[in-house]
Design a protein around this motif. Structure first.
Motif, short mmCIF file in Angstrom:
data_model
loop_
_atom_site.label_atom_id
_atom_site.label_comp_id
_atom_site.label_asym_id
_atom_site.label_seq_id
_atom_site.Cartn_x
_atom_site.Cartn_y
_atom_site.Cartn_z
N PHE A 255 0.84 -1.20 0.00
CA PHE A 255 0.00 0.00 0.00
C PHE A 255 0.87 1.25 0.00
CE2 PHE A 255 -2.59 -3.34 1.79
CZ PHE A 255 -3.76 -3.19 1.10
N ILE A 256 2.00 1.16 0.71
CA ILE A 256 2.91 2.30 0.77
C ILE A 256 3.44 2.61 -0.63
CG2 ILE A 256 5.21 2.97 1.55
CD1 ILE A 256 4.43 1.43 4.19
N VAL A 257 3.70 1.57 -1.42
CA VAL A 257 4.20 1.81 -2.78
C VAL A 257 3.08 2.37 -3.67
CG1 VAL A 257 5.17 0.71 -4.82
CG2 VAL A 257 5.91 -0.03 -2.56
N LEU A 258 1.87 1.84 -3.53
CA LEU A 258 0.83 2.15 -4.52
C LEU A 258 0.04 3.41 -4.20
CD1 LEU A 258 -0.60 -1.42 -5.16
CD2 LEU A 258 1.04 -0.14 -6.52
N GLU A 259 -0.07 3.76 -2.94
CA GLU A 259 -0.99 4.83 -2.54
C GLU A 259 -0.56 6.18 -3.12
OE1 GLU A 259 -4.04 4.25 -0.81
OE2 GLU A 259 -4.09 6.29 -1.52
N ASN A 260 -1.55 6.92 -3.58
CA ASN A 260 -1.29 8.21 -4.21
C ASN A 260 -1.31 9.35 -3.20
OD1 ASN A 260 -0.98 10.12 -6.29
ND2 ASN A 260 -3.19 10.39 -6.43
N ASP A 261 -2.13 9.19 -2.15
CA ASP A 261 -2.27 10.24 -1.14
C ASP A 261 -1.17 10.07 -0.09
OD1 ASP A 261 -3.00 11.98 0.79
OD2 ASP A 261 -5.11 11.40 0.86
N LEU A 262 -0.32 11.10 0.04
CA LEU A 262 0.82 10.95 0.95
C LEU A 262 0.39 10.80 2.41
CD1 LEU A 262 3.49 13.38 -0.53
CD2 LEU A 262 3.40 10.90 -0.61
N ARG A 263 -0.75 11.40 2.76
CA ARG A 263 -1.21 11.23 4.14
C ARG A 263 -1.66 9.80 4.39
NH1 ARG A 263 -4.48 15.59 7.00
NH2 ARG A 263 -6.16 15.12 5.55
N ARG A 264 -2.14 9.15 3.34
CA ARG A 264 -2.48 7.73 3.49
C ARG A 264 -1.22 6.89 3.54
NH1 ARG A 264 -7.09 4.42 0.53
NH2 ARG A 264 -7.37 3.29 2.46
N VAL A 265 -0.21 7.28 2.76
CA VAL A 265 1.08 6.57 2.85
C VAL A 265 1.58 6.63 4.29
CG1 VAL A 265 3.49 6.61 2.13
CG2 VAL A 265 1.70 7.02 0.46
N LEU A 266 1.49 7.81 4.89
CA LEU A 266 1.95 7.97 6.28
C LEU A 266 1.09 7.15 7.24
CD1 LEU A 266 2.91 11.74 6.39
CD2 LEU A 266 4.42 9.78 6.46
N SER A 267 -0.21 7.05 6.95
CA SER A 267 -1.07 6.24 7.82
C SER A 267 -0.66 4.77 7.75
CB SER A 267 -2.53 6.38 7.40
OG SER A 267 -2.92 7.72 7.46
N TYR A 268 -0.34 4.29 6.54
CA TYR A 268 0.13 2.91 6.43
C TYR A 268 1.47 2.74 7.13
CZ TYR A 268 -3.55 1.17 3.46
OH TYR A 268 -4.76 0.75 3.01
N SER A 269 2.33 3.75 7.03
CA SER A 269 3.62 3.63 7.71
C SER A 269 3.43 3.62 9.22
CB SER A 269 4.55 4.76 7.28
OG SER A 269 4.26 5.93 7.99
N LEU A 270 2.35 4.26 9.68
CA LEU A 270 2.02 4.22 11.11
C LEU A 270 1.74 2.79 11.54
CD1 LEU A 270 1.24 5.88 13.65
CD2 LEU A 270 -0.96 6.26 12.63
N ILE A 271 0.95 2.07 10.73
CA ILE A 271 0.64 0.67 11.04
C ILE A 271 1.93 -0.15 11.03
CG2 ILE A 271 -0.56 -1.39 10.23
CD1 ILE A 271 -2.70 0.43 9.12
N ASN A 272 2.73 0.07 10.00
CA ASN A 272 3.99 -0.65 9.87
C ASN A 272 4.89 -0.44 11.08
OD1 ASN A 272 6.95 0.25 9.04
ND2 ASN A 272 6.46 -1.60 7.89
N GLN A 273 4.96 0.81 11.55
CA GLN A 273 5.83 1.13 12.68
C GLN A 273 5.30 0.53 13.98
OE1 GLN A 273 8.68 3.55 13.01
NE2 GLN A 273 8.92 2.75 10.95
N ILE A 274 3.98 0.52 14.15
CA ILE A 274 3.43 -0.06 15.38
C ILE A 274 3.70 -1.56 15.38
CG2 ILE A 274 1.29 -0.46 16.67
CD1 ILE A 274 0.42 2.27 15.52
N GLY A 275 3.82 -2.15 14.19
CA GLY A 275 4.19 -3.56 14.11
C GLY A 275 5.48 -3.86 14.85
N PHE A 276 6.47 -2.98 14.72
CA PHE A 276 7.74 -3.16 15.45
C PHE A 276 7.48 -3.22 16.95
CE2 PHE A 276 11.04 -2.70 12.27
CZ PHE A 276 10.39 -2.07 11.23
N MET A 277 6.63 -2.30 17.42
CA MET A 277 6.36 -2.25 18.87
C MET A 277 5.64 -3.51 19.31
SD MET A 277 4.96 1.64 18.93
CE MET A 277 5.50 2.71 17.62
#
Lengths: 594, 72
Positions: A255-277
């Motif tokens: 989704f991070i690669v495909l998403e056009n809306d940068l705020r949505r990219v950041l939202s997906y990166s939020l999920i990804n980062q919480i995965g580490f935690m």
């Protein structure tokens, strides 16, 4: 008593003040409230404090080494968010921002399950109003969906809490684990919804990008981190969380690669980062828990920074879509620098805050010899290209021809504070390590550790530029990328409308039979029952006749036409009475003799 | 500024090559053994980014829709 509930009280007072203040006074008040709350936090002696008696239970607040780092980060995020939203005319977001911050602090400090649940739900309500504050039609719908998903999570949590209290007899909120059977599962699901663990994550990428540029600062900081805290408190060392966390890290990559809306990219990166935690919480060793808390702390700050920089772009350009942006570094250089600092922090580049936190988690994984988890983390660190995508497509890439003004002063100040924290924590990680729940002697700046991170990131960057150079990188176009929210936004309405059609068909049949056909038939019959029976009987007989159909039919039609005019003459009053006398006689015979 | 311009590409590639050379010299503390192989992380970074974009490219047609797909 007032001294130790004061961080919450201070924020609630702040929320009340927001109702009356405007402009500069409001800003000054926000800053004072945040600083006051921070001073309160610094001065609280750690421990457990009873607050009130409630239905025979004592409600308590608990200030300890696990909850305090989260609270520090929440206060900083509130301060940054308040400064960032200074330009707003309406105080609505400030009010709900403070309520949101107070409730998230309440959830983090809750020492018992009742307090936790109350603040948990207040958090949802405040977040919903913040989403609605952007006043678009899309945000309205997203706010409703947010509420519904979180009510589901809240109800699971409530059911789990009730069962747990029933089993154990105490309302204390501490380690829960998976030993309580269904109660554990229900509480875990309740927490999972707020932590946005797939498949319960779609509310986040649905609602957050539709919030206002200011509201998203609060949203991104609070709900998910409170969930990380409660999971660290109640489910530390649950192996299931390692798997869920790994899925959570990998799932957003495409989704991070495909998403056009940068705020949505950041939202997906939020999920990804919480995965580490979540992975770190699943491991549950002191080092891992330290890593999770440290990561939550730095993540709140740099994610706010990234959302703020893209928010500033959106404020000036009116869009956060890749297809509308590009080449903005010419006129927004400061915003670009802040965005790059945020990106370097999130990518765990040495000398930035992400590095200090992520190294701890990676070390904790390696210490437990979880080879596959370690490989997953490395793969995700390489594959999650949001840290290049966000600054590159917004500020560099092709020239969009747009020449927006630099971000307003209040935004620059807010971003500056966040960027400063990112850099300071990155250079002096001991500042962060000192506030972590377990004392540790950890040094991220070993030459080999720095080297491996630099190698990884530089080659990711190289691979990304080669993708772009080759021309095979997926073309950015205006689009909607489907995620699991498709199930309740598209599939469910279709299913319901189909089911509705079936129900409607059955309803119409029943309606016709019982309210139309049956009454009219009875009315028709009651005009002359014997004749009606005779007509029906003739019809029935007609079907079994080998010949003479035509005559029979014309006879029946004639009878129907004349019905009920020619009531049969011998069915007179006297014959009716005779019939009744016979019945009565039969009854008497039956009663006396049989 | 566009990173696909050859001067930028050459610059980044230069840095990357320099790091790879340095990696042979710098002492390592491998945890699993195979993570001590020189330029292991370089390969990992290259492949990780390559694979994730490739997967995204492959599944793109399934999940991409017009912007007005959800009419709400």
């Amino acid at each position: 008593m007032i001294s130790f509930i004061s961080p919450l009280v201070v924020f609630f007072i702040g929320a009340l003040l927001m109702l009356f203040l405007k402009n500069t006074v409001r800003l000054v008040c926000c800053v004072i409230v945040c600083i006051a709350a921070f001073m309160c936090l610094l001065n609280i002696p750690q421990g457990v404090y009873p607050i009130v008696e409630f239905w025979g239970y004592t409600l308590i607040l608990r200030f300890d080494a696990l909850s305090l780092p989260f609270a520090y980060a929440f206060v900083i995020a509130t301060l940054i968010g308040m400064i960032y939203s200074h330009h707003l005319k309406s105080s609505k977001e400030h009010f709900w921002g403070f309520v949101y911050a107070a409730s998230v602090m309440g959830a983090v400090f809750a020492g018992d399950l009742i307090t936790l649940f109350v603040f948990w739900e207040l958090m949802t309500i405040a977040a919903m109003f913040i989403i609605w504050a952007s006043k678009t039609k899309a945000a309205q719908g997203a706010g409703f969906r947010y509420l519904l998903v979180h009510l589901f999570g809240g109800l699971c949590l409530l059911a789990g809490i009730i069962m747990k209290v029933h089993y154990t007899g105490s309302i204390e909120f501490g380690y829960v684990g998976m030993d309580l059977g269904i109660a554990s599962w229900l509480m875990l699901i309740g927490f999972m919804v707020n932590a946005a663990i797939p498949p319960l994550h779609a509310w986040l990428t649905d609602a957050y990008p539709k919030a206002s540029i200011t509201g998203i600062i609060f949203l991104s900081a609070f709900t998910t981190k409170a969930a990380v805290y409660v999971l660290a408190r109640a489910f530390a060392g649950t192996e299931l969380l390692i798997i869920l966390g790994a899925v959570m890290m990998v799932y957003p990559l495409i989704f991070i690669v495909l998403e056009n809306d940068l705020r949505r990219v950041l939202s997906y990166s939020l999920i990804n980062q919480i995965g580490f935690m979540i992975v770190a919480i699943g491991i549950g060793t002191p080092l891992a828990i330290n890593g999770a808390v440290a990561h939550a702390f730095v993540h709140i700050i740099y994610k706010a920074l990234l959302f703020m920089s893209i928010g500033a772009v959106m404020y000036r350009v009116g869009s956060s879509k890749v297809t509308d942006l590009g080449g903005l570094y010419r006129t927004m250089p400061l915003t670009m620098i802040f965005c790059v600092i945020g990106a370097l922090s999130i990518s765990a580049f040495p000398l930035f805050s992400g590095f200090a936190a992520k190294s701890v988690i990676v070390s904790a994984v390696a210490e437990e010899h979880l080879t596959y988890v370690w490989l997953t983390i490395m793969f995700v660190s390489a594959g999650a290209i949001y840290w290049i995508k966000v600054p590159y497509f917004a500020f560099f890439n092709k020239d969009s021809g747009k020449r927006p003004k630099e971000a307003p002063l209040n935004m620059k100040v807010a971003m500056g504070i966040a960027a400063l924290i990112c850099v300071v924590v990155g250079i002096l990680p001991s500042v962060l390590y000192d506030i972590l729940p377990y004392s540790m002697n950890y040094m991220p700046y070993e030459l080999s550790n720095v080297m491996k991170q630099l190698l990884l990131l530089s080659f990711v960057f190289l691979a990304f530029s080669l993708w772009l150079k080759s021309g095979y990188y997926p073309k950015e176009r205006r689009s909607e990328i489907l995620d699991l929210d498709w199930i309740y936004r598209k599939l469910a309405p279709i299913v319901v409308s189909f089911a509705g059609k079936g129900v409607l068909w059955v309803y119409r049949r029943l309606n016709y039979i019982f309210l139309d056909w049956l009454p009219s038939m009875l009315i028709w019959m009651s005009k002359s029952p014997a004749l009606a029976l005779k007509i029906w009987f003739s019809k029935l007989v007609m079907y079994f006749m080998p010949f003479g159909w035509e005559e029979a039919r014309s006879a029946i039609e004639k009878a129907e036409k004349e019905y009920p005019a020619n009531v049969l003459p011998h069915w007179s009053m006297s014959s009716s009475i005779a019939f009744m006398i016979i019945l009565l006689t039969l009854y008497l015979v039956d009663y006396y003799f049989l | 500024m566009n990173i696909t311009k050859s001067r930028f590409l050459k610059f980044f590639a230069g840095i990357a090559v320099l790091l790879v050379i340095l990696d042979f010299v710098i002492p390592k503390k491998p945890h699993f053994g195979w993570d001590g192989i020189p330029s292991f992380f370089a390969l990992f970074g290259l492949l990780g980014c390559f694979i994730s974009v490739l997967i995204a490219k492959v599944v793109r047609f399934m999940i991409i829709r017009e912007e007005e797909y959800y009419d709400d």
